[in-house]
Design an enzyme around this catalytic site. Structure first.
Site, short mmCIF file in Angstrom:
data_model
loop_
_atom_site.label_atom_id
_atom_site.label_comp_id
_atom_site.label_asym_id
_atom_site.label_seq_id
_atom_site.Cartn_x
_atom_site.Cartn_y
_atom_site.Cartn_z
N LEU A 40 0.82 -1.22 0.00
CA LEU A 40 0.00 0.00 0.00
C LEU A 40 0.84 1.26 0.00
CD1 LEU A 40 -3.14 0.81 2.08
CD2 LEU A 40 -1.11 2.22 2.44
N LEU A 41 0.45 2.20 -0.84
CA LEU A 41 1.04 3.54 -0.84
C LEU A 41 -0.03 4.50 -0.32
CD1 LEU A 41 2.70 5.40 -3.84
CD2 LEU A 41 0.45 6.14 -3.02
N ASP A 43 0.23 8.75 1.54
CA ASP A 43 0.61 10.16 1.29
C ASP A 43 1.94 10.33 0.55
OD1 ASP A 43 -1.33 10.05 3.22
OD2 ASP A 43 -0.17 11.10 4.75
N TYR A 102 5.78 7.99 9.88
CA TYR A 102 4.61 8.63 9.26
C TYR A 102 5.02 9.86 8.45
CZ TYR A 102 0.82 5.79 11.27
OH TYR A 102 -0.07 4.79 11.56
N SER A 103 4.00 10.53 7.91
CA SER A 103 4.25 11.58 6.90
C SER A 103 5.10 12.74 7.39
CB SER A 103 2.91 12.11 6.41
OG SER A 103 2.35 11.17 5.54
N ARG A 161 0.81 15.09 14.06
CA ARG A 161 1.70 14.48 13.05
C ARG A 161 1.79 15.28 11.76
NH1 ARG A 161 -2.47 10.63 13.85
NH2 ARG A 161 -4.15 10.87 12.34
N ASP A 162 2.66 14.80 10.88
CA ASP A 162 2.83 15.30 9.50
C ASP A 162 3.49 16.68 9.44
OD1 ASP A 162 1.29 13.01 9.18
OD2 ASP A 162 -0.58 14.11 8.87
N GLU A 220 -5.16 16.60 9.19
CA GLU A 220 -3.91 15.92 8.81
C GLU A 220 -3.17 16.72 7.73
OE1 GLU A 220 -4.59 11.28 9.73
OE2 GLU A 220 -5.38 11.89 7.79
C1 FRU Z 1 -2.81 10.67 6.11
C2 FRU Z 1 -2.10 9.96 7.25
C3 FRU Z 1 -1.16 10.90 7.98
C4 FRU Z 1 -0.17 9.95 8.58
C5 FRU Z 1 -0.05 8.90 7.49
C6 FRU Z 1 0.21 7.51 7.98
O1 FRU Z 1 -3.25 9.79 5.13
O2 FRU Z 1 -3.04 9.41 8.14
O3 FRU Z 1 -1.78 11.73 8.93
O4 FRU Z 1 1.06 10.54 8.84
O5 FRU Z 1 -1.26 8.94 6.77
O6 FRU Z 1 0.46 6.67 6.91
#
Ligand code: FRU
Length: 482
Positions: A40-41, A43, A102-103, A161-162, A220
């Site tokens: 799976l891909l 972000d 994560y992102s 996050r992110d 997000e």
């Molecule tokens: C968005 C998200 C981000 C997180 C990442 C995890 O699609 O939920 O908030 O960092 O995907 O894969």
């Protein structure tokens, strides 16, 4: 690199090798979009042009077509068209990222590429912790993890996050997607003089802020940048209810135009506008390239939106990234224009036609056996109806009496027709990129965009019939093989 990291990378590489033939034998494998080699891909991450080369990372789960402890996969390109799959950039090996790297984003500093990403950690009881981490690269290929640089500020849940980082004056700034303890979605702003010590300045936007009312329980993937004299905050809020033609997907991605006051850490902004009207678009990320263009790539997918029903799952992969789009702010409108390099993908001219009166009779375009093509239509001011059908899989329609444009597709879940729509003032131009299992439609020079996965059924000759009908003048039609 730690032994554990080496081991995780080896396991992922093995997974790619083991599944290569089943993945690559999928007729829905895309021809000109970035996909995971297996699994799976989600972000796009760390989008940057560094020493001339574009780098685009992505959230990657190699071991299944569901979510989990994410890696950062890595593509690079000199021209935004031909991409090279690079070795894995990050694997979730350390205590501060055990349940996923994560992102996050990338910047250039002192000649190095520096990544900021979220270390996601869950304990045995499912309690979450989140750390904003840094990793540094001298060669753009191998990354030296520096560990957490930001711990959770007070007032937020661990849904924090992110990180997206940029420089303004002598300081670095970071926006982070967040949830407050009262379970409202926010964007947090942080500042640093050295990229290592970060100070939390506060939430600059969010549900319940600036007269927004109830606007979701989690925001997000924020991104904040200047564009032709305005500032744009891009974000993916979760928890919005469908409202007419708006917010039809499970989660949204859109933007606010505003002004960030760096001194007081406040962001005055206008209304939320969705970036893409199609079925699959989420968590976009932008970068400023060396030509000064603001480029954006999104995830051609939406979390928890029938992800387990995608037809590609039986070939052990799921999702893709969108084409790169250049953002422009013109006459009070945010436009998304396919990156100009994409014209170089054009091979043979398939259609070159000027002036044609549309009628109810379906005019079949000479695109037989073309599963991938680019199409341009210029439409006359007298256009009252347009219908453009791509096999049995999708239809684009416009009705000038209501000014409604819709993308209809056969649902890959129920087989029934479903649609997404928006209102225009007029339809003057349509540009579509059709890949083996996706479509991106740009209307009126990028005023509105529809992105979606399509899974057409092919007959024995592999042909998909493309037909146009309607009422009014088609001023020009061009199509190219891609
Ligand atoms: C968005 C998200 C981000 C997180 C990442 C995890 O699609 O939920 O908030 O960092 O995907 O894969």
């Amino acid at each position: 690199m730690t032994e554990r990291e080496q081991e995780l990378i080896r396991l992922a590489e093995e997974e790619v090798e083991k599944n290569k033939s089943v993945v690559e034998s999928d007729p829905y494998r895309l021809r000109f979009h970035l996909m995971p080699p297996v699994g799976l891909l989600n972000d796009p991450n760390g989008f940057i042009q560094w020493n001339g080369t574009y780098h685009l990372f992505y959230q990657w789960m190699p071991f299944k077509t569901g979510h989990g402890a994410k890696y950062w996969g890595h593509y690079s390109s000199a021209d935004l068209i031909t991409w090279k799959h690079e070795p894995i950039a990050l694997a979730p090996s350390e205590w501060f990222e055990l349940n996923g790297c994560y992102s996050g984003s990338a910047i250039e500093h002192d000649g190095k590429m520096v990544l900021f990403y979220t270390g996601n950690v869950k304990d045995a009881d499912g309690n979450r912790e989140s750390y904003q981490c840094m990793a540094v690269s001298e060669d753009g290929l191998t990354f030296d993890k520096k560990g957490p640089v930001v711990e959770l500020p007070e007032g937020y849940t661990a849904h924090f996050r992110d990180p997206k980082v940029w420089k303004k004056g002598s300081h670095w700034y970071m926006v982070v997607g967040a949830q407050c303890e009262d379970l409202t979605g926010k964007v947090a702003l942080l500042r640093s003089a050295d990229l290592v010590e970060w100070q939390h300045l506060g939430a600059i936007a969010g549900s319940g802020e600036k007269g927004l009312g109830d606007f979701g329980y989690m925001w997000e993937c924020p991104d904040l940048f200047e564009l032709d004299g305005v500032e744009v905050l891009v974000v993916s809020p979760q928890g919005l209810k469908a409202d007419g033609m708006n917010y039809q997907n499970v989660y949204q991605a859109g933007y606010f135009i505003g002004k960030l006051d760096y001194g007081s850490a406040t962001f005055e902004h206008g209304d939320f506008v969705e970036l893409d009207r199609g079925f699959e678009f989420y968590a976009p990320q932008t970068t400023l390239d060396e030509k000064g263009r603001r480029l954006m790539v999104g995830w051609m997918g939406v979390p928890e939106q029938d992800e387990d029903k995608h037809p590609t799952i039986k070939h052990k992969w799921i999702h893709a990234l969108t084409l790169p789009r250049e953002l422009k702010w013109i006459d009070g409108k945010l436009l998304q224009v396919p990156a100009e390099e994409l014209t170089q993908m054009r091979k043979a001219t398939l259609i070159e036609l000027s002036k044609m009166e549309l009628s109810d009779d379906k005019f079949q375009l000479p695109l037989e056996e073309k599963r991938v093509f680019e199409l341009h239509l210029s439409l006359g001011a007298d256009l009252s109806l347009l219908e453009f059908a791509i096999g049995e899989a999708a239809k684009l329609t416009y009705d000038a009496s209501s000014n409604v444009f819709s993308l209809h597709r056969k649902s890959f879940v129920t087989g029934e027709w479903e649609m997404r729509s928006c209102r225009l003032t007029q339809l003057t131009e349509l540009q579509a990129f059709v890949d083996t299992s996706s479509i991106e439609v740009f209307l009126n020079g990028g005023e509105e965009v529809f992105t979606a996965r399509l899974f057409p059924e092919h007959d024995a000759s592999d042909a998909v019939k493309v037909c146009v009908s309607g009422n009014g003048t088609l001023m020009k039609m061009n199509a190219w093989d891609l």
